[in-house]
Scaffold this motif. Structure first.
Motif, mmCIF file in Angstrom:
data_model
loop_
_atom_site.group_PDB
_atom_site.id
_atom_site.type_symbol
_atom_site.label_atom_id
_atom_site.label_comp_id
_atom_site.label_asym_id
_atom_site.label_seq_id
_atom_site.Cartn_x
_atom_site.Cartn_y
_atom_site.Cartn_z
ATOM 1 N N LYS A 189 -60.832 -2.830 -23.038
ATOM 2 C CA LYS A 189 -61.209 -2.038 -21.864
ATOM 3 C C LYS A 189 -62.341 -1.070 -22.181
ATOM 4 O O LYS A 189 -63.120 -0.707 -21.299
ATOM 5 C CB LYS A 189 -60.003 -1.242 -21.367
ATOM 6 C CG LYS A 189 -59.221 -1.891 -20.260
ATOM 7 C CD LYS A 189 -58.164 -0.900 -19.752
ATOM 8 C CE LYS A 189 -57.299 -1.489 -18.684
ATOM 9 N NZ LYS A 189 -58.007 -1.768 -17.444
ATOM 10 N N SER A 190 -62.420 -0.625 -23.424
ATOM 11 C CA SER A 190 -63.462 0.335 -23.799
ATOM 12 C C SER A 190 -64.861 -0.263 -23.660
ATOM 13 O O SER A 190 -65.839 0.456 -23.478
ATOM 14 C CB SER A 190 -63.254 0.823 -25.235
ATOM 15 O OG SER A 190 -63.254 -0.266 -26.137
ATOM 16 N N ILE A 191 -64.949 -1.581 -23.708
ATOM 17 C CA ILE A 191 -66.238 -2.261 -23.531
ATOM 18 C C ILE A 191 -66.449 -2.616 -22.056
ATOM 19 O O ILE A 191 -67.541 -2.476 -21.524
ATOM 20 C CB ILE A 191 -66.326 -3.515 -24.418
ATOM 21 C CG1 ILE A 191 -66.327 -3.092 -25.892
ATOM 22 C CG2 ILE A 191 -67.560 -4.346 -24.089
ATOM 23 C CD1 ILE A 191 -66.239 -4.236 -26.859
ATOM 24 N N CYS A 192 -65.384 -3.084 -21.401
ATOM 25 C CA CYS A 192 -65.480 -3.452 -19.984
ATOM 26 C C CYS A 192 -64.177 -3.048 -19.294
ATOM 27 O O CYS A 192 -63.125 -3.631 -19.555
ATOM 28 C CB CYS A 192 -65.722 -4.952 -19.849
ATOM 29 S SG CYS A 192 -65.838 -5.500 -18.131
ATOM 30 N N ASP A 193 -64.247 -2.024 -18.457
ATOM 31 C CA ASP A 193 -63.055 -1.487 -17.799
ATOM 32 C C ASP A 193 -62.655 -2.368 -16.610
ATOM 33 O O ASP A 193 -63.023 -2.117 -15.473
ATOM 34 C CB ASP A 193 -63.308 -0.051 -17.347
ATOM 35 C CG ASP A 193 -62.037 0.626 -16.851
ATOM 36 O OD1 ASP A 193 -60.943 0.061 -17.076
ATOM 37 O OD2 ASP A 193 -62.144 1.704 -16.238
ATOM 38 N N HIS A 194 -61.916 -3.417 -16.916
ATOM 39 C CA HIS A 194 -61.451 -4.370 -15.918
ATOM 40 C C HIS A 194 -59.942 -4.518 -16.064
ATOM 41 O O HIS A 194 -59.428 -4.474 -17.193
ATOM 42 C CB HIS A 194 -62.162 -5.731 -16.149
ATOM 43 C CG HIS A 194 -61.885 -6.730 -15.080
ATOM 44 N ND1 HIS A 194 -60.721 -7.460 -15.005
ATOM 45 C CD2 HIS A 194 -62.637 -7.116 -14.018
ATOM 46 C CE1 HIS A 194 -60.767 -8.253 -13.956
ATOM 47 N NE2 HIS A 194 -61.922 -8.067 -13.333
ATOM 48 N N PRO A 195 -59.200 -4.693 -14.969
ATOM 49 C CA PRO A 195 -57.734 -4.793 -15.066
ATOM 50 C C PRO A 195 -57.238 -5.878 -16.019
ATOM 51 O O PRO A 195 -56.150 -5.769 -16.573
ATOM 52 C CB PRO A 195 -57.308 -5.103 -13.631
ATOM 53 C CG PRO A 195 -58.402 -4.588 -12.779
ATOM 54 C CD PRO A 195 -59.669 -4.746 -13.586
ATOM 55 N N ARG A 196 -58.022 -6.944 -16.205
ATOM 56 C CA ARG A 196 -57.585 -8.027 -17.097
ATOM 57 C C ARG A 196 -57.768 -7.683 -18.564
ATOM 58 O O ARG A 196 -57.255 -8.380 -19.435
ATOM 59 C CB ARG A 196 -58.340 -9.320 -16.753
ATOM 60 C CG ARG A 196 -57.812 -9.961 -15.489
ATOM 61 C CD ARG A 196 -58.672 -11.103 -14.992
ATOM 62 N NE ARG A 196 -58.929 -12.124 -15.989
ATOM 63 C CZ ARG A 196 -59.382 -13.326 -15.690
ATOM 64 N NH1 ARG A 196 -59.580 -13.667 -14.424
ATOM 65 N NH2 ARG A 196 -59.617 -14.204 -16.612
ATOM 66 N N ASN A 197 -58.508 -6.627 -18.862
ATOM 67 C CA ASN A 197 -58.748 -6.254 -20.259
ATOM 68 C C ASN A 197 -57.702 -5.262 -20.760
ATOM 69 O O ASN A 197 -56.930 -4.712 -19.989
ATOM 70 C CB ASN A 197 -60.177 -5.726 -20.418
ATOM 71 C CG ASN A 197 -61.195 -6.828 -20.271
ATOM 72 O OD1 ASN A 197 -60.893 -8.003 -20.519
ATOM 73 N ND2 ASN A 197 -62.398 -6.485 -19.848
ATOM 74 N N LYS A 198 -57.711 -5.054 -22.073
ATOM 75 C CA LYS A 198 -56.639 -4.271 -22.712
ATOM 76 C C LYS A 198 -57.180 -2.970 -23.309
ATOM 77 O O LYS A 198 -58.239 -2.949 -23.927
ATOM 78 C CB LYS A 198 -55.992 -5.106 -23.841
ATOM 79 C CG LYS A 198 -55.390 -6.410 -23.372
ATOM 80 C CD LYS A 198 -54.224 -6.193 -22.427
ATOM 81 C CE LYS A 198 -53.614 -7.495 -21.973
ATOM 82 N NZ LYS A 198 -52.515 -7.273 -21.024
ATOM 83 N N PRO A 199 -56.414 -1.882 -23.144
ATOM 84 C CA PRO A 199 -56.830 -0.616 -23.766
ATOM 85 C C PRO A 199 -56.703 -0.701 -25.289
ATOM 86 O O PRO A 199 -55.910 -1.484 -25.816
ATOM 87 C CB PRO A 199 -55.875 0.408 -23.177
ATOM 88 C CG PRO A 199 -54.671 -0.373 -22.763
ATOM 89 C CD PRO A 199 -55.162 -1.753 -22.393
ATOM 90 N N ASP A 200 -57.499 0.127 -25.974
ATOM 91 C CA ASP A 200 -57.456 0.125 -27.439
ATOM 92 C C ASP A 200 -56.047 0.373 -27.961
ATOM 93 O O ASP A 200 -55.646 -0.213 -28.945
ATOM 94 C CB ASP A 200 -58.413 1.182 -28.011
ATOM 95 C CG ASP A 200 -59.876 0.829 -27.715
ATOM 96 O OD1 ASP A 200 -60.142 -0.345 -27.338
ATOM 97 O OD2 ASP A 200 -60.727 1.695 -27.860
#
Length: 200
Positions: A189-200
């Motif tokens: 998410k840190s690279i692309c803040d999208h719901p399908r991505n994961k926080p660090d």
């Protein structure tokens, strides 16, 4: 040796696995995977399909594996991946992007495992019997059914994928699983803040 030659040699020597692929599968696709030096692929056989449709998809794959045996082979074990590399084929790992094919019946996990399915994602963006997807308004976490599904997938040796799973459901699955889990196709998410991505 030039850098490009070194890179090509390294690629040829390495086991290269595509963590997830969904495609209009055909002999041309299989041939291109071979040209690209792909050792194995997690091939999506179900996204939102029910039990019957998923069985039809698996039947199609069994025929495709037979008709294209010079290019692809089935993968059920790590040894099968190594054998694919040694024989110059691309190994096909059957994977689900959702637990929808089992519907509300945990016994179907064993059925699909016996047919070669080795990767299953808990949800595909929306809620199902097991838990919440990443696009749900409220993430209530893993259900009791989901906890039992995790236990059974651990027992059978099915890799649990958390790529489109809601955050709370993801964390509860990690906590419930006695075996490693995977994010086969998610980004930070840190690279692309999208719901399908994961926080660090």
């Amino acid at each position: 040796m030039k850098t490009t030659e070194k890179a090509e040699a390294l690629h040829q020597e390495s086991i290269v696995i595509d963590g997830l692929e969904i495609s209009n599968w055909s002999r041309e696709v299989f041939a291109n995977m071979r040209k690209g030096g792909l050792t194995a692929v997690n091939a999506t056989v179900a996204v939102i399909e029910n039990f019957i449709k998923t069985m039809e998809n698996i039947a199609w794959w069994h025929k495709a594996l037979e008709e294209n045996a010079d290019l692809i082979c089935r993968v059920r074990t790590v040894a099968d991946i190594k054998r694919a590399k040694e024989t110059g084929k691309t190994g096909v790992i059957f994977g689900f992007q959702n637990l929808s094919p089992i519907e509300d019946d945990l016994d179907r996990l064993a059925t699909f495992h016996s047919l070669g399915v080795r990767v299953m994602q808990v949800t595909y963006m929306e809620a199902n019997y097991a838990g919440q997807g990443c696009l749900e308004r409220i993430d209530a976490g893993l259900t009791d059914f989901g906890i039992e599904a995790v236990e059974e997938m651990n027992r059978l040796g099915i890799l649990i994928d958390l790529s489109h799973v809601g955050y709370r459901t993801t964390m509860e699955t990690i906590e419930a699983s006695k075996k490693p889990v995977a994010f086969t196709h998610a980004n930070p998410k840190s690279i692309c803040d999208h719901p399908r991505n994961k926080p660090d």
